[in-house]
Design a protein around this motif. Structure first.
Motif, short mmCIF file in Angstrom:
data_model
loop_
_atom_site.label_atom_id
_atom_site.label_comp_id
_atom_site.label_asym_id
_atom_site.label_seq_id
_atom_site.Cartn_x
_atom_site.Cartn_y
_atom_site.Cartn_z
N ALA A 269 9.96 2.35 -1.82
CA ALA A 269 9.32 3.08 -0.71
C ALA A 269 10.24 3.15 0.50
CB ALA A 269 7.99 2.42 -0.35
N ASN B 262 12.53 10.51 6.48
CA ASN B 262 12.14 10.33 7.88
C ASN B 262 13.30 9.81 8.72
OD1 ASN B 262 9.28 10.96 7.45
ND2 ASN B 262 9.25 9.03 6.31
N GLU C 122 0.85 -1.19 0.00
CA GLU C 122 0.00 0.00 0.00
C GLU C 122 0.88 1.24 0.00
OE1 GLU C 122 -2.84 -0.03 3.12
OE2 GLU C 122 -3.71 -1.97 2.57
N LEU C 123 0.57 2.19 -0.86
CA LEU C 123 1.35 3.41 -0.98
C LEU C 123 0.48 4.62 -0.67
CD1 LEU C 123 3.24 2.74 -4.36
CD2 LEU C 123 4.03 2.26 -2.04
N THR C 124 1.09 5.63 -0.05
CA THR C 124 0.40 6.89 0.13
C THR C 124 0.37 7.63 -1.21
OG1 THR C 124 2.43 8.10 0.66
CG2 THR C 124 1.29 7.00 2.48
N GLU C 125 -0.43 8.69 -1.27
CA GLU C 125 -0.50 9.46 -2.51
C GLU C 125 0.87 10.04 -2.88
OE1 GLU C 125 -2.91 13.34 -4.34
OE2 GLU C 125 -3.52 12.43 -2.44
N HIS C 126 1.60 10.51 -1.87
CA HIS C 126 2.95 11.05 -2.12
C HIS C 126 3.87 9.96 -2.65
CE1 HIS C 126 6.77 13.06 -1.64
NE2 HIS C 126 7.14 12.18 -0.71
N GLN C 127 3.87 8.79 -2.02
CA GLN C 127 4.73 7.70 -2.47
C GLN C 127 4.40 7.29 -3.90
OE1 GLN C 127 3.82 4.90 0.66
NE2 GLN C 127 5.79 5.22 1.68
N ASP C 128 3.11 7.28 -4.23
CA ASP C 128 2.72 6.87 -5.58
C ASP C 128 3.15 7.90 -6.61
OD1 ASP C 128 1.56 4.71 -7.01
OD2 ASP C 128 -0.19 5.93 -7.42
N HIS C 129 3.10 9.20 -6.25
CA HIS C 129 3.58 10.23 -7.16
C HIS C 129 5.07 10.05 -7.43
CE1 HIS C 129 0.14 13.39 -6.48
NE2 HIS C 129 -0.26 12.26 -7.04
N ASP D 149 11.61 6.52 2.35
CA ASP D 149 11.45 6.71 3.79
C ASP D 149 12.78 7.06 4.46
OD1 ASP D 149 9.70 6.40 6.28
OD2 ASP D 149 11.31 4.98 6.70
N TRP E 227 13.86 6.68 -4.60
CA TRP E 227 12.94 5.60 -5.01
C TRP E 227 13.63 4.64 -5.96
CZ3 TRP E 227 7.91 4.77 -3.33
CH2 TRP E 227 7.26 3.70 -3.94
#
Length: 376
Positions: free
Chosen positions: A293, A301, A259-266, A297, A288
């Protein structure tokens, strides 16, 4: 016992500072199985030093047994469970099912798909946690002691050079396997109609059948084309279609997708399909491309790793500077800075390298599980 039932290897001479253990994926799996079993990082550190400084004598590899003499007085042995005859038959079925498997083994390679197919047929080739049983005459209480750890580390060099060493430890040597494969003929296609059923006893005796091969990776993909239209970016639309096709194929092969967040998918779209979505920093796209992902990260982070992971990384780095002056390491959470190099520990258990570029830390390469491997 056949002529191939035991192999001897000369003692390894002292290695250069920073020499790596296990450069192949199967060699790293061997080392990881040993390290994950150990609870004493000091003994692992000593074992690495013993392996690199040539403290072991010649190594003997035989079915289920890896042996050497340490410090000229301690008999050191690491035992591995051997495969039974039925398991070997299933393994030979997997090797014979694809013509390139035996060629790859003879060429010094251990194909991923062969190991996975063997595992699906209940034939474990690579050891897991607790599968390596060390024995040594020294007074250390570690499991493994520094001598057995050194033996396992040096064995990773043998495995890197020849995957048949692993198969010999599991019970059969190269000559045995090649002869067995030469006598194994592929079944001729039948022209008779299939019977209405199969008796229960032969069906159970046949064992677990091999899974079918996944779809080939080089199947040409035919994507739709669109004529230019007002307000439609045709190139971006084609990229989105290619992305959807690739994700569908990945779902087919793996059975699930992360599962990816919208930011990760962009970021994924920009990195994998060169879609300029605007507002994305180049460092994120590069992160990336190196680590997906998890690499993104590590860029964005900071977090606090478990103490056990920190202790293991410190031992690995200290072992890399056995005979050299160790540079200052500044540690903040998962970010370890060594001058113009920064290593960031990812949540996936891998270290990501970063270098300074115009005052910012920039992704510098693919990750490694051993932080010492990134020092060069």
């Amino acid at each position: 016992m056949t002529a191939s039932a035991a192999r001897g290897f000369p003692a390894f001479p002292p290695q250069r500072a920073g020499a790596r253990f296990a450069t192949t994926w199967w060699g790293r799996a061997w080392v990881q199985a040993m390290e994950d079993t150990s609870l004493d990082h000091k003994l692992l550190r000593k074992g690495r030093a013993y392996a690199k400084t040539g403290q072991l004598g010649p190594i003997t590899v035989s079915p289920g047994r890896l042996a050497a003499v340490a410090e000229s007085e301690y008999d050191t042995v690491v035992r591995v469970e051997q495969l039974g005859d039925a398991a070997w038959e299933r393994f030979l079925d997997q090797v014979a099912a694809k013509s390139g498997h035996i060629a790859a083994l003879l060429d010094g390679d251990m194909p991923h798909d062969l190991v996975e197919a063997a595992a699906d047929a209940a034939v474990p080739l690579l050891p897991a946690v607790g599968d390596l049983e060390p024995e040594c005459g020294c007074p250390d209480w570690g499991h493994p002691c520094k001598h057995a750890a050194a033996l396992c580390y040096q064995a990773s060099w043998l495995l890197d050079a020849d995957p048949f060493v692993l198969l010999l430890l599991r019970g059969r040597g190269e000559r045995d396997l090649v002869e067995a494969l030469q006598g194994r003929d592929a079944p001729a296609p039948s022209t008779r109609a299939a019977p209405a059923g199969v008796p229960v006893a032969p069906a159970y005796a046949a064992g677990v059948p091999a899974l079918p091969e996944p779809p080939p990776a080089d199947v040409p993909r035919t994507l739709p084309t669109w004529a230019p239209a007002p307000g439609v970016d045709v190139a971006a639309l084609a990229g989105l279609a290619a992305s959807a096709a690739a994700r569908a194929r990945e779902l087919l092969l793996r059975g699930r997708l992360p599962e990816l967040t919208e930011h990760q998918d962009h970021v994924r779209l920009a990195a994998e399909h060169d879609l300029g979505l605007g507002g994305l920093p180049d460092a994120a796209v590069q992160a990336w491309r190196y680590g997906g992902a998890d690499g993104l990260d590590a860029l964005e982070n900071a977090w606090t790793p478990p103490r056990r992971d920190v202790a293991r990384a410190q031992a690995l780095l200290e072992a890399a500077w056995e005979d050299e002056t160790r540079p200052e390491v500044r540690i903040w959470r998962n970010r370890w800075t060594l001058g113009s190099l920064q290593l960031r520990y990812g949540r996936d258990g891998r270290w990501y390298p970063f270098t300074l570029r115009e005052g910012d830390w920039w992704p510098a390469g693919p990750p490694e599980r051993d932080p010492a491997a990134l020092l060069s």
